[in-house]
Design a protein around this motif. Structure first.
Motif: not given
Length: 551
Positions: A179-188, A269-279
């Motif tokens: 699957y080729l990831a595309e930016d979510d217009p709603a998120a942008a 949540l980006p697929s390249s960094a699935p876990l948020v570790v910073r506040p």
């Protein structure tokens, strides 16, 4: 067999419920009925699923087809039910054995060609199903990293309906393009995107000449306190706020999963960094609407800025420019740490335990009370501007800090005294460790979160420190809620200094931070530094005590 059952998950906020997807093929004219309170996106699954099954090389039953989503009284929303509906239909046609569907939870949106698209809310969905004993999950390949954050589960990532069918039937998976990831217009277009990563390179040592404001930021970061900064433009308020995330320690595993689940539901949540570790750090524009800040939606509730800032910082720059209804809506999350969004279709709860940081000018032109600057605003305009922040909101803020403009000589002199963020962050980390050790058997971990009655009962300051708070409370300068916040600030100051219990010095310093000035001291018969625009009344002198401090 004309009846089959698959399983998926329905989300309400960040809470999930396992849903049984039952498909029945009966006698009658060909048709497709979907029941169980689906929303508009889910109701359209009838067309998507039928096209996806046909384009995947499978036959579609030419009989009456009924798909029921159980429990029927629970509203369902979203396109992530597509995969479970398709597999239930194929199970009813005996294309896949029922025993292979019994122990797996299916999540995924189908394209018309049968390929799977990434979905929102994968992490909270897997967490909810794992809580009730489900251990095997099939999700779209881009969501695999997010789903595998849950311990003790087996996750399979697939690219299409054909691969899902082969996986459940124990056959070799056919080759499919990724699957080729595309930016979510709603998120942008979202104006409240968290941007802590973009602030990673900023250093507190770059803010020169603001020793008192830097200290206030350090205390706020150490204890999780809310902070309000007031001063003319260019004094450094925004610089201080943007460097505050660099003082906070990384999230622990439980906190990281909470934050990640919220961002997953929001689709950020980006697929390249699935876990948020910073506040996280959210700084919405002052034109943001009430749903953008608090959360909401016409049909399906989405988290707002207060939830996206959970376990992090919500920064309101030019706070008086926000709509009063937006600012007053912050009362509940500031007190309870969550947002409850009620709609006709149901109620959604989102965590919202954030630190509020406010920056404001003293007047519309911004030049009041500055050094060598002249305000052009009328007294009425200045009063209206200052009262756009209501009293209940101000009373919920722990630290009031005046940020004045600095001269070049002050900046040069401060270069030898300023500390980098790494040094200050180490003190903050040590202070938070002391708090975590003190509250190890309690449901809170920061001083700012301790209820006032628990603080007074189990962790009072030294006896000779209480008269200062009682004096300010009896004279009307602070409320009962404000007195509790002073005690919390005193504990944070003691933790930063390495003391086991707040003393008289800590309480007096906490009062100074709370009032935004040095408080009147009965014991010495003198009054502290006060703004010329708002003199401090004296109780002994018989002056009225009904006036409240304002700038």
């Amino acid at each position: 067999m004309t009846l089959a059952r698959a399983r998926s998950v329905s989300l309400s906020g960040v809470e999930g419920h396992v849903v049984d997807v039952e498909a029945h093929i009966g006698n009658g004219l060909p048709g497709f009925s979907l029941v169980g309170l689906p929303d508009a996106a889910l109701a359209e699954a009838r067309s998507r699923v039928r096209a996806a099954v046909a384009n995947s090389g499978q036959g579609w039953p030419q009989r009456k087809l009924t798909v029921a989503l159980s429990p029927a009284t629970l509203p369902k929303a979203g396109a992530h039910f597509d995969l479970a509906i398709a597999m239930a239909v194929l199970g009813a046609t005996q294309a896949v054995p029922q025993d292979r569907l019994d122990d797996v939870v299916l999540l995924g949106e189908l394209g018309l060609d049968g390929r799977l698209k990434p979905i929102r809310g994968t992490l909270p969905s897997v967490l909810a199903a794992a809580t009730v004993g489900r251990t095997r999950f099939v999700v779209p390949e881009p969501n695999v990293g997010e789903a595998r954050l849950v311990a003790g589960v087996e996750v399979f990532g697939v690219r299409s309906l054909r691969q899902t069918l082969a996986l459940l039937c124990g056959e070799e998976l056919p080759d499919e393009p990724p699957y080729l990831a595309e930016d979510d217009p709603a998120a942008a277009e979202n104006s409240v995107l968290p941007r802590s990563d973009r602030l990673a390179g900023l250093d507190l040592g770059e803010v020169l000449g603001q020793a008192g404001a830097r200290r206030a930021v350090e205390v706020a970061a150490a204890g999780g306190h809310h902070l309000a900064m007031s001063g003319p433009p260019g004094a450094g308020k925004t610089m201080l706020a943007e460097r505050m995330p660099g003082l906070l320690p990384d999230l622990d595993q439980r906190e990281a999963l909470e934050v990640t689940a919220i961002h997953s539901v929001a689709g950020l949540l980006p697929s390249s960094a699935p876990l948020v570790v910073r506040p996280p750090f959210c700084d919405p524009h002052h034109s943001a609407s009430l749903p953008a800040i608090v959360g909401g939606g016409a049909r399906m509730a989405r988290p707002g800025a207060v939830s996206l800032a959970h376990r992090g910082i919500l920064f309101l720059d030019e706070a008086p420019e926000f709509r009063p209804t937006v600012l007053d809506a912050l009362r509940q999350p500031l007190e309870h740490g969550e947002v409850v969004i009620a709609r006709a279709a149901g109620t959604a709860r989102f965590p919202a335990r954030f630190q509020l940081v406010i920056a404001s000018n003293p007047c519309p032109c911004g030049r009041a009370y500055g050094k060598g600057l002249y305000c052009t605003c009328t007294p009425q305009a200045r009063s209206r501007y200052q009262h756009r922040l209501s009293g209940p909101i101000k009373d919920r803020i722990d630290i009031m800090q005046l940020v004045e403009p600095v001269a070049r000589a002050e900046m040069v002199a401060d270069q030898s005294l300023v500390e980098p963020s790494t040094v200050v962050a180490e003190r903050v980390r040590t202070a938070r460790q002391r708090q975590a050790h003190r509250f190890v058997h309690d449901p809170w971990s920061l001083n700012a979160h301790v209820p006032g009655y628990e603080l007074r009962r189990h962790w009072p300051p030294e006896p000779d420190a209480l008269p200062a708070v009682e004096s300010q409370l009896s004279s009307g300068w602070i409320t009962a809620r404000g007195a509790d916040r002073v005690l919390r600030l005193a504990w944070t100051l003691a933790d930063l200094a390495g003391r086991d219990r707040p003393g008289r010095q800590d309480v007096f310093a906490a009062l100074t931070l709370r009032l935004g000035r040095e408080p009147f001291r009965r014991d010495t018969g003198r009054r502290g530094a006060a703004s010329p625009a708002a003199p401090v009344p004296s109780v002994e002198a018989g002056e009225p005590t009904t006036k409240r401090w304002s700038r």
